[in-house]
Write a protein that holds these residues in place. Structure first.
Motif: not given
Ligand SMILES: [Fe+2]
Length: 305
Positions: A146-150, A200-204, A232-234, A241-243, A251-253
């Protein structure tokens, strides 16, 4: 009656996949299939392509390499013509074409365009790539990215590139991040203010919050602590959950990502402040662990050729 999906970007339909190099593909494959619950879509010499339950041919590809790095972020283009348009707008906005529009030879195929943004991030756009039968929402299994953070040393200029070259729209700007959309997901890319241009991270995307939570338990059983969350994000309103996954990749679920359209009121930093001691909407999450903060700036793009 079918309705046309909201198109924030006229050129880019969706985030499809991220390609990583890792020192031991077999070890990473074991994790991403057995624990993270992706499936093998294809294999080539030295690489494996992993899919979720959605239609995308793959969400993640793992390639043998001496260091852990991000090879590219791949987006689905809205049309074949959009690839040609992007080849022009990328250059106008200060980027480079690394490989012109041509048939892609790796699994998934389709036509593709590979570019570098002005800071050297490698971005790829595909159209007509293979898809799977869409199994939709299956408990405990990622559907799609759903997103990638760079991270960016200059978020304003990177944001301008995504807006001008790729047609993304700003959903929210917080004190530390710019959230950009190409479709109805609140953000498909976010840009984090940082001192380097790292991943930064990859979100699944998981089908529901229970799957995000049970994923936290499954990860803990496998020796991977929840480094941030549950919460829960703003911006985006998504549960998380981040790992720190194998080789330090964050990586994020996540689930319940806010769906938006042009009526979404773009927020600014003054609209996104937390009460003291809070870092999520539920008020239950600890801040990100020091190890997570370190890992969120430790994976770099393979230098553009
Ligand atoms: Fe995220």
């Amino acid at each position: 009656m079918t309705t046309t999906p909201y198109a924030a970007s006229p050129h880019v339909a969706a985030l499809r996949s991220v390609a990583l190099t890792v020192p031991d593909v077999a070890m990473a494959e074991d994790f991403y299939t057995r624990v993270w619950h992706l499936d093998v879509a294809a294999r080539t010499e030295g690489a494996v392509y992993l899919c979720g339950t959605g239609a995308a041919h793959h969400l993640l590809s793992l390639h043998a390499g001496p260091v852990t790095a991000i090879r590219d972020v791949t987006f689905q283009a809205r049309s074949l013509a959009a690839l040609d348009t992007l080849a022009g707008t990328v250059v106008q906005a200060g980027g480079r074409v690394l490989a012109p529009v041509a048939a892609i030879t790796e699994p998934g195929g389709g036509m593709g365009l590979t570019v570098a943004d002005p800071d050297g991030r490698v971005l790829r756009f595909v159209h007509g790539d293979a898809v799977h039968a869409d199994a939709g929402e299956v408990p405990d299994r990622p559907i799609r990215l759903t997103h990638v953070v760079l991270n960016s040393r200059d978020v304003a200029s990177t944001q301008a590139f995504f807006e001008q070259a790729l047609g993304f729209k700003l959903s929210d700007r917080t004190r530390i991040m710019a959230f950009l959309r190409c479709g109805s997901d609140h953000h498909s890319v976010a840009l984090g203010d940082a001192d380097s241009d790292s991943l930064n991270h990859i979100a699944f995307l998981m089908p529901d919050l229970d799957s995000v939570m049970r994923g936290g338990g499954r990860m803990r059983d496998a020796g991977y602590a929840i480094e941030w969350g549950p919460g829960r994000h703003g911006p985006g309103n998504n549960g998380f959950n981040y790992f720190i996954g194998p080789y330090g990749v964050v990586i994020e679920y996540t689930a319940e990502v806010q769906q938006v359209d042009d009526s979404y009121p773009t927020g600014m930093p003054e609209n996104w402040t937390w009460p003291p001691g809070r870092v999520d909407q539920w008020g239950i999450s600890q801040p990100p662990s020091p190890a997570l903060k370190q890992a969120q700036r430790a994976v770099f793009f393979t230098p553009a050729g």
